[in-house]
Enzyme design. Structure first.
Site, PDB file in Angstrom:
ATOM      1  CB  CYS A 148      -0.922  -0.010   1.219  1.00 36.98           C
ATOM      2  SG  CYS A 148      -1.912   1.481   1.382  1.00 36.98           S
ATOM      3  CB  CYS A 151      -0.379   2.451   4.085  1.00 34.20           C
ATOM      4  SG  CYS A 151      -1.908   1.817   3.430  1.00 34.20           S
ATOM      5  CG  ASP A 152       3.386   1.061   4.299  1.00 35.76           C
ATOM      6  OD1 ASP A 152       2.936   1.540   5.358  1.00 35.76           O
ATOM      7  OD2 ASP A 152       3.221  -0.123   3.970  1.00 35.76           O
TER       8      ASP A 152
END
Ligand code: NAP
Length: 324
Positions: A148, A151-152
């Site tokens: 993701c 997200c990261d």
């Protein structure tokens, strides 16, 4: 007359196991739905599934969930949501649902050890990122291997990044990752992309993105963190080693719907089909989060869908007359 009144009713298993709503799954959608429905005084059961808390239990810091200006660790966020649902009376059982029966009414949900009845059921089982299934992938998950970018991505400032895949997600994520990475290499097993033309054009124009065509990743190596990958040319069979600080796998998701197959309408990829708002093809069965949403797939959108579904359940229950 409710469609359910035409369905087979059955003797109640045990009144202690009869709930107004049974929520299957315990990611942001499930827990948020639990908060809303128990707060609305519905007798609510969450059956968490094999990974209580869902996908966020395997991520590190979450920086884009509103309300946490300094970020929050995924497991902590999920524990907070769980406690918030319990605070209003949600019962949470850490067990896995093996079988559903939507033909009987109340609906029957069975786990390893027990069967429960629900006047309404809410499916929040989410989706899982498709895995490459190669050496090192599991070991380096959360240590350089991510599924993701939203997200990261910010954790990979200044790194050489590789993205695997040729669909919309891979191209969109690669473009997003150029904000952080020194360079982004898209490694794809074909010599053309399946992503939409507009995304392709943007990526081709981006000087930070390079394409490595007709290659697959065969090995991930490193120590504490990922350091390199071995990639193989599928036309020549030749392999080479590439130094990378981050590897984003974007080869699609698989909704966790195998137990619902044959019980309600799924699309050709296995996602739950919504009919009206959060209603599924079975009246009284609702769905929220990544189990139907293949587009946004964010914790906050899943939580939003969980809220919407709980409100829909509450309204549906209040409008129906039930036989015991
Ligand atoms: P996808 O369209 O299924 O693409 C998956 C990509 O991964 C394909 O290029 C596929 O290669 C490759 N792949 C699959 N298995 C692989 C493996 N084992 N090893 C190497 N490569 C592999 O998935 P997605 O990109 O996540 O998109 C899912 C859906 O969401 C699509 O309908 C997409 O349009 C939609 N979406 C839309 C947007 C947007 O509109 N902005 C953004 C994201 C997603 P092949 O091409 O060879 O099959």
């Amino acid at each position: 007359m409710s469609k359910n009144s035409n369905q087979d009713s059955h003797d109640t298993l045990d009144v202690k196991n009869l709930y107004d709503v049974i929520i299957i799954g315990s990611g942001p959608a499930g827990y948020t739905a639990g908060v809303y429905s128990s707060r609305a005084k519905l007798k609510t059961l969450i059956i968490s599934g094999s990974l209580p808390g869902g996908q966020l239990m395997t991520t590190s810091e979450v920086e884009n969930y509103p309300g946490f200006p300094n970020g929050i660790f995924g497991p902590e966020l999920m524990m907070n949501m769980r406690q918030q649902a319990e605070r209003f009376g949600t019962t949470i059982i850490d067990d896995e649902v093996l079988k559903v029966d939507f033909k009987k009414y109340p609906f029957i949900i069975s786990t390893h050890s027990e069967s429960y009845e629900g006047k309404a059921v809410l499916l929040c089982t989410g989706a899982s990122p498709r895995k490459l299934g190669i050496f090192g992938e599991q070991d380096f998950a959360g240590r350089g291997v991510s599924y993701c970018a939203t997200c990261d991505g910010p954790f990979f400032k200044g790194e050489e990044i590789a993205v695997i895949g040729g669909g919309d997600t891979a191209i969109e994520e690669a473009t997003f990752l150029t904000k952080f990475g020194k360079s982004v290499k898209i490694i794809h097993r074909r010599d053309f992309l399946r992503a939409s033309k507009i995304l392709q054009e943007k990526a081709f124009e981006n000087s930070k993105i390079q394409f490595i065509w007709n290659h697959v990743v065969i090995k991930i190596s490193g120590n504490k963190k990922i350091e390199s990958i071995d990639i193989k040319d599928i036309s020549t069979g030749k392999s080479q080693n590439l130094a990378v600080g981050g590897l984003f796998v974007a080869i699609g998701h698989e909704p966790n719907t195998s137990i619902f197959k044959d019980h309600l309408e799924l699309d050709e990829r296995g996602y739950v089909v919504l009919k009206e708002n959060t209603r599924t093809s079975v009246e009284g069965v609702f769905a929220a989060g990544d189990v139907h949403d293949y587009r946004y797939r964010q914790a906050i959108t899943a939580a939003g869908f969980g809220c919407m579904a709980a409100l829909d359940v509450e309204k549906w229950l209040s409008e129906k007359k039930f036989r015991k």
